[in-house]
Enzyme design. Structure first.
Site, PDB file in Angstrom:
ATOM      1  N   LYS A 161      29.076  41.130  12.533  1.00  0.00           N
ATOM      2  CA  LYS A 161      28.082  42.012  11.937  1.00  0.00           C
ATOM      3  C   LYS A 161      26.770  41.275  11.703  1.00  0.00           C
ATOM      4  CE  LYS A 161      30.886  45.322   9.334  1.00  0.00           C
ATOM      5  NZ  LYS A 161      31.059  45.909   7.986  1.00  0.00           N
ATOM      6  N   GLY A 167      23.344  50.984   8.943  1.00  0.00           N
ATOM      7  CA  GLY A 167      23.471  52.244   9.652  1.00  0.00           C
ATOM      8  C   GLY A 167      24.352  52.158  10.872  1.00  0.00           C
ATOM      9  N   GLY A 168      25.302  51.208  10.867  1.00  0.00           N
ATOM     10  CA  GLY A 168      26.206  51.069  11.990  1.00  0.00           C
ATOM     11  C   GLY A 168      25.672  50.221  13.126  1.00  0.00           C
ATOM     12  N   LYS A 239      27.615  57.670  12.690  1.00  0.00           N
ATOM     13  CA  LYS A 239      28.278  58.845  12.131  1.00  0.00           C
ATOM     14  C   LYS A 239      27.910  60.107  12.911  1.00  0.00           C
ATOM     15  CE  LYS A 239      27.848  56.670   7.603  1.00  0.00           C
ATOM     16  NZ  LYS A 239      27.123  56.694   6.308  1.00  0.00           N
ATOM     17  N   GLU A 277      29.266  52.154   0.268  1.00  0.00           N
ATOM     18  CA  GLU A 277      30.161  52.450   1.371  1.00  0.00           C
ATOM     19  C   GLU A 277      31.422  51.595   1.261  1.00  0.00           C
ATOM     20  OE1 GLU A 277      28.299  52.579   5.174  1.00  0.00           O
ATOM     21  OE2 GLU A 277      26.899  54.128   4.517  1.00  0.00           O
ATOM     22  N   GLU A 291      29.190  47.989   2.311  1.00  0.00           N
ATOM     23  CA  GLU A 291      27.769  47.739   2.105  1.00  0.00           C
ATOM     24  C   GLU A 291      27.212  48.781   1.157  1.00  0.00           C
ATOM     25  OE1 GLU A 291      25.457  50.022   5.670  1.00  0.00           O
ATOM     26  OE2 GLU A 291      26.498  48.207   6.290  1.00  0.00           O
ATOM     27  N   ASN A 293      23.784  51.256   0.735  1.00  0.00           N
ATOM     28  CA  ASN A 293      22.544  51.776   1.303  1.00  0.00           C
ATOM     29  C   ASN A 293      21.642  52.239   0.171  1.00  0.00           C
ATOM     30  OD1 ASN A 293      23.174  51.423   4.074  1.00  0.00           O
ATOM     31  ND2 ASN A 293      24.537  53.178   3.956  1.00  0.00           N
ATOM     32  N   ARG A 295      18.984  54.065  -0.427  1.00  0.00           N
ATOM     33  CA  ARG A 295      18.079  55.135  -0.013  1.00  0.00           C
ATOM     34  C   ARG A 295      18.848  56.436  -0.019  1.00  0.00           C
ATOM     35  NH1 ARG A 295      20.521  55.882   4.851  1.00  0.00           N
ATOM     36  NH2 ARG A 295      21.168  54.045   6.015  1.00  0.00           N
ATOM     37  N   VAL A 298      21.417  60.365   5.425  1.00  0.00           N
ATOM     38  CA  VAL A 298      21.359  61.529   6.310  1.00  0.00           C
ATOM     39  C   VAL A 298      22.296  62.621   5.794  1.00  0.00           C
ATOM     40  CG1 VAL A 298      21.768  62.365   8.650  1.00  0.00           C
ATOM     41  CG2 VAL A 298      20.791  60.087   8.296  1.00  0.00           C
TER      42      VAL A 298
END
Length: 459
Positions: A161, A167-168, A239, A277, A291, A293, A295, A298
């Site tokens: 990673k 975001g993947g 996703k 997540e 992780e 996020n 913000r 989506v």
């Protein structure tokens, strides 16, 4: 820091459906909205919805939506009180948050220090451990020898990673030790190119893992959990479909995950909307931190539909320096919601991007149906940005009802011109394994293998 002042004029520094989404809340709240648009978006639907439009720069993201200086210049030029960064682009960039603070403009999001702490995945893991959260076994790989040492401890299969990823993106699977050197070199190169940070780390790959996330809202002092979402239907870690609440989670596990997310938010002194997540191991019935996020996501609409909240409005209130307007006992989840991401991609040809002009749009409507989109007849899908066209979000009394409503709504949805993933979602919602609930992140590959010939045609 929180502003302690009323936001009367908001610069929306994003595009597409999230820009339109933020503008609509501004309109409802009586906040003047100014859209900062690239040359490709000056005549977009968000530009028509906003009270004003300011040119941000050329179409290329690096010269517009990814330029912190351009965003702050635009905010100062129009006299904006605050900047809403949406998701993606600069939404988790500490440099933008610092530049806003230096210019006396409120950044609608966490403080720069918190953004830096959770944006660096190794730092985020360390904070999660400090807050008492379990993490997936892993460690940083500074060179091949170090990677092999970590791999020997973690075991195969494993994930490489990017430390600065999200975001993947920046993730690669390694099943065979013989492939580690090649994948490591590839991951380091891609991480440097995509994120400006070549660092990578290794993490155990949980084959039967579910991707479940907890929505949190904090005011810098306290935080509340706004339920969870299941985001396990993914293609190459991106996703495709989300639902809330996550189906078939034991009540105790659900409660423990919410408490863990709140522990991390409080540990960080988190201010704003964020998502913790988590990876749920179906075989062990345990979870681990992935992780955070920092913000709006989506997939936030599914949380809005089951909580009845406007999450953008809550973001703005916290950014103004107000304390939380909710107590944990005020958060009541009702029914079930599912979101289908409709992308301009050709499922029949390995999800090939499909930019171009949209000839006609027909959107479903009715009780429990919501479509977040910025496309309409005559819109142009440019090749410079993410392929997301619309989000079909459906709410039902329970999961079976929500899925039935979503299938009916998909049959009515038409976006003519580019190829779209509407047929994909029709097939997904009809799949027996998905309908049973609780699929893991390997489900989509099984689904593709069982789907057979894919439908060709424009939807």
């Amino acid at each position: 820091m929180a502003s302690g002042r009323r936001i009367r004029r908001l610069l929306v520094a994003n595009r597409g459906e999230i820009a339109a989404r933020v503008v609509r809340t501004c309109t409802r709240l009586g906040v003047e909205s100014v859209l900062a648009a690239s040359d490709a978006d000056l005549r977009s639907l968000p530009a028509r919805l906003a009270d004003r439009v300011v040119r941000l720069g050329p179409a290329a993201p690096s010269a517009s939506y990814l330029d912190p200086a351009a965003v702050v210049r635009a905010a100062v030029a129009v006299g904006a009180d605050a900047v809403h960064p949406g998701y993606g682009f600069l939404s988790e960039n500490p440099a933008l948050a610092r530049a806003c603070a230096d210019a006396g403009v409120v950044f609608v999001g966490p403080d720069p220090g918190v953004l830096a702490a959770v944006g660096d995945k190794l730092s985020a893991r360390a904070h999660a451990v400090a807050a008492g959260l379990p993490v997936v076994p892993g460690g940083e790989a500074t060179d091949l020898a170090g990677a092999r040492a970590v791999a020997a401890e973690v075991g195969y299969p494993l994930l490489v990673k990017a430390v600065g990823g999200g975001g993947g993106r920046g993730m690669k699977l390694v099943r065979d030790p013989a492939d580690l050197a090649h994948v490591l070199d590839l991951a380091v190169s891609e991480a440097a190119a995509a994120f400006g940070d070549p660092r990578v780390y290794l993490e155990r790959f949980v084959a039967s893992g579910r991707h479940v996330e907890v929505q949190v809202l904090g005011d810098g002092t306290d935080a509340v959990a706004l339920g969870d979402r299941d985001c396990s239907v993914q293609r190459r870690y991106q996703k495709l479909l989300e639902e809330a609440p996550a189906p078939l989670l034991p009540a105790r596990l659900r409660r423990d995950m919410a408490e863990a997310a709140l522990a991390l938010a409080r540990h960080l002194g988190y201010r704003g909307l964020g998502t913790v997540e988590l990876l749920v191991d179906r075989e062990r019935g345990t979870f681990s931190f992935l992780e955070m996020n920092a913000r709006i996501q989506v997939e936030h609409p599914v949380t809005e539909l089951v909580t009845g909240l406007d999450l953008v409005a809550e973001q703005l209130a916290v950014a103004e320096g107000l304390p939380l307007r909710l107590r944990q006992e005020d958060v009541v989840l009702t029914g079930h919601a599912v979101e289908c991401r409709i992308n301009a991609e050709d499922w029949a040809h390995d999800f090939r991007p499909s930019p171009g002009q949209v000839r006609r749009v027909v959107l479903p409507a009715g009780d429990g149906i919501r479509v977040d989109t910025a496309v309409q007849g005559g819109s142009v899908v440019p090749p410079f940005y993410d392929s997301l066209l619309a989000k079909l979000v459906v709410h039902g009394t329970d999961r079976a009802d929500a899925l039935a409503r979503a299938r009916a709504a998909l049959r009515l949805l038409r976006i003519e011109g580019p190829a779209t993933t509407v047929p994909l979602h029709e097939a997904l919602l009809a799949d027996p394994e998905f309908r049973a609930g609780g699929v893991d992140t390997t489900f989509f590959e099984r689904f593709l293998g069982a789907a057979g010939p894919r439908p060709v045609g424009v939807r």
